[in-house]
Design a protein around this motif. Structure first.
Motif, PDB file in Angstrom:
ATOM      1  N   THR A 143      41.168  34.521  28.903  1.00 22.60           N
ATOM      2  CA  THR A 143      42.050  35.275  28.007  1.00 22.60           C
ATOM      3  C   THR A 143      42.855  34.317  27.132  1.00 22.60           C
ATOM      4  O   THR A 143      43.045  34.559  25.936  1.00 22.60           O
ATOM      5  N   ALA A 197      34.117  43.520  33.050  1.00 21.71           N
ATOM      6  CA  ALA A 197      35.303  43.070  32.301  1.00 21.71           C
ATOM      7  C   ALA A 197      36.600  43.351  33.052  1.00 21.71           C
ATOM      8  O   ALA A 197      37.633  43.632  32.452  1.00 21.71           O
ATOM      9  N   SER A 198      36.546  43.274  34.373  1.00 19.13           N
ATOM     10  CA  SER A 198      37.764  43.479  35.155  1.00 19.13           C
ATOM     11  C   SER A 198      37.876  42.439  36.265  1.00 19.13           C
ATOM     12  O   SER A 198      37.069  42.420  37.201  1.00 19.13           O
ATOM     13  N   SER A 199      38.882  41.574  36.150  1.00 19.47           N
ATOM     14  CA  SER A 199      39.107  40.549  37.177  1.00 19.47           C
ATOM     15  C   SER A 199      39.425  41.198  38.509  1.00 19.47           C
ATOM     16  O   SER A 199      38.951  40.780  39.557  1.00 19.47           O
ATOM     17  N   ASN A 229      37.906  33.934  33.664  1.00 23.57           N
ATOM     18  CA  ASN A 229      39.106  34.184  34.475  1.00 23.57           C
ATOM     19  C   ASN A 229      38.809  34.117  35.970  1.00 23.57           C
ATOM     20  O   ASN A 229      39.515  33.444  36.726  1.00 23.57           O
ATOM     21  N   MET A 261      44.455  33.676  33.867  1.00 25.43           N
ATOM     22  CA  MET A 261      43.494  34.193  32.890  1.00 25.43           C
ATOM     23  C   MET A 261      43.144  33.101  31.880  1.00 25.43           C
ATOM     24  O   MET A 261      43.631  33.114  30.748  1.00 25.43           O
ATOM     25  N   ASP A 319      35.730  40.202  25.751  1.00 28.52           N
ATOM     26  CA  ASP A 319      36.356  40.490  27.048  1.00 28.52           C
ATOM     27  C   ASP A 319      35.412  40.152  28.210  1.00 28.52           C
ATOM     28  O   ASP A 319      35.831  39.607  29.234  1.00 28.52           O
ATOM     29  N   ALA A 345      47.053  42.123  32.429  1.00 26.40           N
ATOM     30  CA  ALA A 345      46.521  42.749  33.640  1.00 26.40           C
ATOM     31  C   ALA A 345      45.023  42.473  33.740  1.00 26.40           C
ATOM     32  O   ALA A 345      44.359  42.279  32.721  1.00 26.40           O
ATOM     33  N   GLY A 346      44.501  42.442  34.968  1.00 34.61           N
ATOM     34  CA  GLY A 346      43.075  42.138  35.142  1.00 34.61           C
ATOM     35  C   GLY A 346      42.169  43.331  34.939  1.00 34.61           C
ATOM     36  O   GLY A 346      41.310  43.623  35.763  1.00 34.61           O
ATOM     37  N   VAL A 347      42.381  44.057  33.846  1.00 38.42           N
ATOM     38  CA  VAL A 347      41.547  45.229  33.550  1.00 38.42           C
ATOM     39  C   VAL A 347      40.983  45.099  32.132  1.00 38.42           C
ATOM     40  O   VAL A 347      41.521  44.324  31.342  1.00 38.42           O
ATOM     41  N   PRO A 348      39.925  45.842  31.805  1.00 35.83           N
ATOM     42  CA  PRO A 348      39.316  45.669  30.485  1.00 35.83           C
ATOM     43  C   PRO A 348      40.304  45.903  29.345  1.00 35.83           C
ATOM     44  O   PRO A 348      41.109  46.828  29.376  1.00 35.83           O
ATOM     45  N   GLY A 349      40.229  45.023  28.349  1.00 37.03           N
ATOM     46  CA  GLY A 349      41.005  45.220  27.125  1.00 37.03           C
ATOM     47  C   GLY A 349      42.451  44.771  27.160  1.00 37.03           C
ATOM     48  O   GLY A 349      43.136  44.782  26.136  1.00 37.03           O
ATOM     49  N   ALA A 350      42.953  44.354  28.327  1.00 41.48           N
ATOM     50  CA  ALA A 350      44.375  44.028  28.438  1.00 41.48           C
ATOM     51  C   ALA A 350      44.758  42.820  27.584  1.00 41.48           C
ATOM     52  O   ALA A 350      45.853  42.767  27.018  1.00 41.48           O
ATOM     53  N   GLY A 351      43.848  41.851  27.475  1.00 38.04           N
ATOM     54  CA  GLY A 351      44.146  40.627  26.736  1.00 38.04           C
ATOM     55  C   GLY A 351      44.436  40.891  25.269  1.00 38.04           C
ATOM     56  O   GLY A 351      45.213  40.166  24.631  1.00 38.04           O
ATOM     57  N   ARG A 395      35.551  36.440  28.649  1.00 37.24           N
ATOM     58  CA  ARG A 395      36.824  35.887  29.134  1.00 37.24           C
ATOM     59  C   ARG A 395      37.077  36.276  30.578  1.00 37.24           C
ATOM     60  O   ARG A 395      37.624  35.491  31.360  1.00 37.24           O
ATOM     61  N   THR A 396      36.642  37.479  30.965  1.00 33.84           N
ATOM     62  CA  THR A 396      36.833  37.883  32.360  1.00 33.84           C
ATOM     63  C   THR A 396      36.008  36.994  33.295  1.00 33.84           C
ATOM     64  O   THR A 396      36.470  36.610  34.377  1.00 33.84           O
TER      65      THR A 396
HETATM   66  N1  ASP Z   1      39.642  41.920  31.080  1.00 28.50           N
HETATM   67  C1  ASP Z   1      40.320  40.706  31.438  1.00 28.50           C
HETATM   68  C2  ASP Z   1      40.316  40.526  32.954  1.00 28.50           C
HETATM   69  O1  ASP Z   1      40.183  41.486  33.677  1.00 28.50           O
HETATM   70  C3  ASP Z   1      41.698  40.647  30.923  1.00 28.50           C
HETATM   71  C4  ASP Z   1      41.680  40.586  29.427  1.00 28.50           C
HETATM   72  O2  ASP Z   1      41.541  41.608  28.769  1.00 28.50           O
HETATM   73  O3  ASP Z   1      41.782  39.471  28.881  1.00 28.50           O
HETATM   74  O4  ASP Z   1      40.434  39.431  33.417  1.00 28.50           O
END
Ligand code: ASP
Length: 411
Positions: A304, A266-268, A385, A301, A378, A343-349, A381-382
């Motif tokens: 997202t 879950a991290s782009s 992305n 994204m 997530d 941000a491309g990290v888990p949960g940011a969306g 969506r990642t």
């Molecule tokens: N986890 C997603 C990503 O890294 C971002 C999001 O939380 O939508 O692309």
């Protein structure tokens, strides 16, 4: 990067880690505390290591991409095409999300008690503030805080600076090349830990989000995943076929490795090295991929945006609010912007979802409803992305190649 045989085995190990993590998660459903107290920390360590290396990787690879193009105009040409592609596909993505959520009536017929729900949305900035926040007032702060959009702005300015400095910038260019290589090697070391990291991340998710919690929200998951899949198959297949002359089958075959990794992590941004490797194996040049991909991992994204569209409709329906067409268009615009700021990290969306809801006056408490299933949404969506980033890389690379061929012909 490692040889074909080694790469395959890492992918296989990641898949094994994912499956074992799900099985262990199911086993710990009766005692989720074990999973969250003793297994999750290893996932956190893994994510911390990724976060540690992400800033140097993004900063240096974008600078390296710019510097290797040697020409400010060429960066401009690639940059404009990349951003145009990213904006158009993201707008298509959120529209798809809205269409599916409306047609399938994602929130209809649910009687989820909204009493006692609360969500503190203080972290979501307003629209203008999001734009102002892109520009740093300090060189070091964004690097220390990992504020990725600001890191990109620094990379752009200093990359251009190196080109403009000409002969005197040579030392800086060599340093960027050397440190970029070092950062990639560090990233590869950390990625070797992926099977364990993936296991430790997925296990507590399954253990805490048992099927009972999932059931009422199953429709959100089904609708979001339907839109994710349609977008990936239709939009990206069509674009790589039409613009890059690439067979979609070949594209997805090579992309399966980064897609699997994105799904589990879950991290782009964490998926970046896999994506770089895959696009280069598909024929994209390094100078293009090392500019387009890190930029995409931060601003592009599509998944997202789909998620934000689906959730907005879901929350409106659950609260019995009818959204007008004008409001839905507002959602398309804000979700496109919000996804850029994600941000491309888990949960940011999920944090940026607040910005979308606020733009049309939907209650922020609705976020608490979808928070429980956020990880599941997530992961999908990642995956979308990073596939969008790769599709863009292939198209921009093909456009640039055509442009160069035309120039050569004319010369
Ligand atoms: N986890 C997603 C990503 O890294 C971002 C999001 O939380 O939508 O692309």
């Amino acid at each position: 990067m490692a040889g074909e045989k080694k790469k395959l085995s890492l992918t296989a190990w990641i898949a094994i880690g994912l499956v074992l993590g799900i099985i262990a998660g199911l086993a710990f459903q009766g005692a989720p505390a074990i999973a969250t107290d003793y297994i999750k920390p290893f996932g956190t360590i893994y994510l911390n290591l990724i976060k540690m290396v992400v800033v140097p990787v993004v900063l240096l690879s974008i600078m390296q991409g710019i510097v290797s193009l040697q020409d400010v105009r060429k960066v401009g040409s690639i940059g404009v095409k990349t951003i145009a592609f990213y904006l158009c596909t993201t707008a298509v993505a959120v529209t798809l999300g809205l269409v599916f959520a409306n047609i399938l009536q994602v929130g209809a017929g649910y009687v989820i008690s909204t009493e006692g729900l609360s969500y503190e949305a203080s972290e979501a900035p307003g629209l203008m503030q999001t734009i102002v926040n892109i520009f740093p007032s300090n060189f070091f702060q964004p690097l220390a805080d990992a504020t990725m959009l600001q890191v990109i702005v620094i990379a752009l300015f200093f990359g251009f600076g190196i080109i403009l400095a000409g002969e005197k910038g040579k030392l800086a260019k060599d340093c960027v090349d050397s440190f970029a290589e070092v950062s990639f090697k560090v990233m590869m070391m950390i990625l070797k830990l992926s099977p364990i990291g993936v296991f430790a991340l997925i296990c507590p998710v399954v253990a805490t989000n048992g099927p009972d919690v999932l059931l009422p929200l199953l429709k959100v998951i089904v609708v979001a995943y339907t839109a994710y899949i349609v977008h990936v198959i239709v939009t990206y297949s069509l674009s790589v076929k039409a613009f890059a002359g690439l067979s979609p089958l070949k594209f997805f075959k090579v992309m399966s490795e980064p897609m699997l990794f994105a799904f589990s992590s879950a991290s782009s941004v964490g998926t970046l090295p896999f994506n770089m490797d895959a696009t280069q194996r598909l024929g994209a040049r390094k100078e293009v991929s090392s500019f387009v991909l890190p930029l995409g991992a931060t601003i592009n994204m599509d998944g997202t945006a789909i998620y934000q569209g689906v959730c907005a409709i879901f929350i409106a329906e659950i609260f019995g609010i009818d959204l007008t067409i004008a409001q839905q268009i507002t959602i398309i615009l804000t979700a496109t912007l919000a996804s850029i700021g994600t941000a491309g990290v888990p949960g940011a969306g999920m944090i940026m979802l607040a910005m979308v809801l606020e733009s049309v006056g939907l209650p922020l408490e609705g976020i608490a409803l979808v928070a429980g299933i956020d990880r599941i949404l997530d992961m999908g969506r990642t995956t979308v992305n990073i596939t969008g980033d790769a599709a863009c890389t292939m198209c921009v690379d093909a456009w640039e190649k055509k442009k160069e061929a035309r120039k050569q012909k004319a010369a």
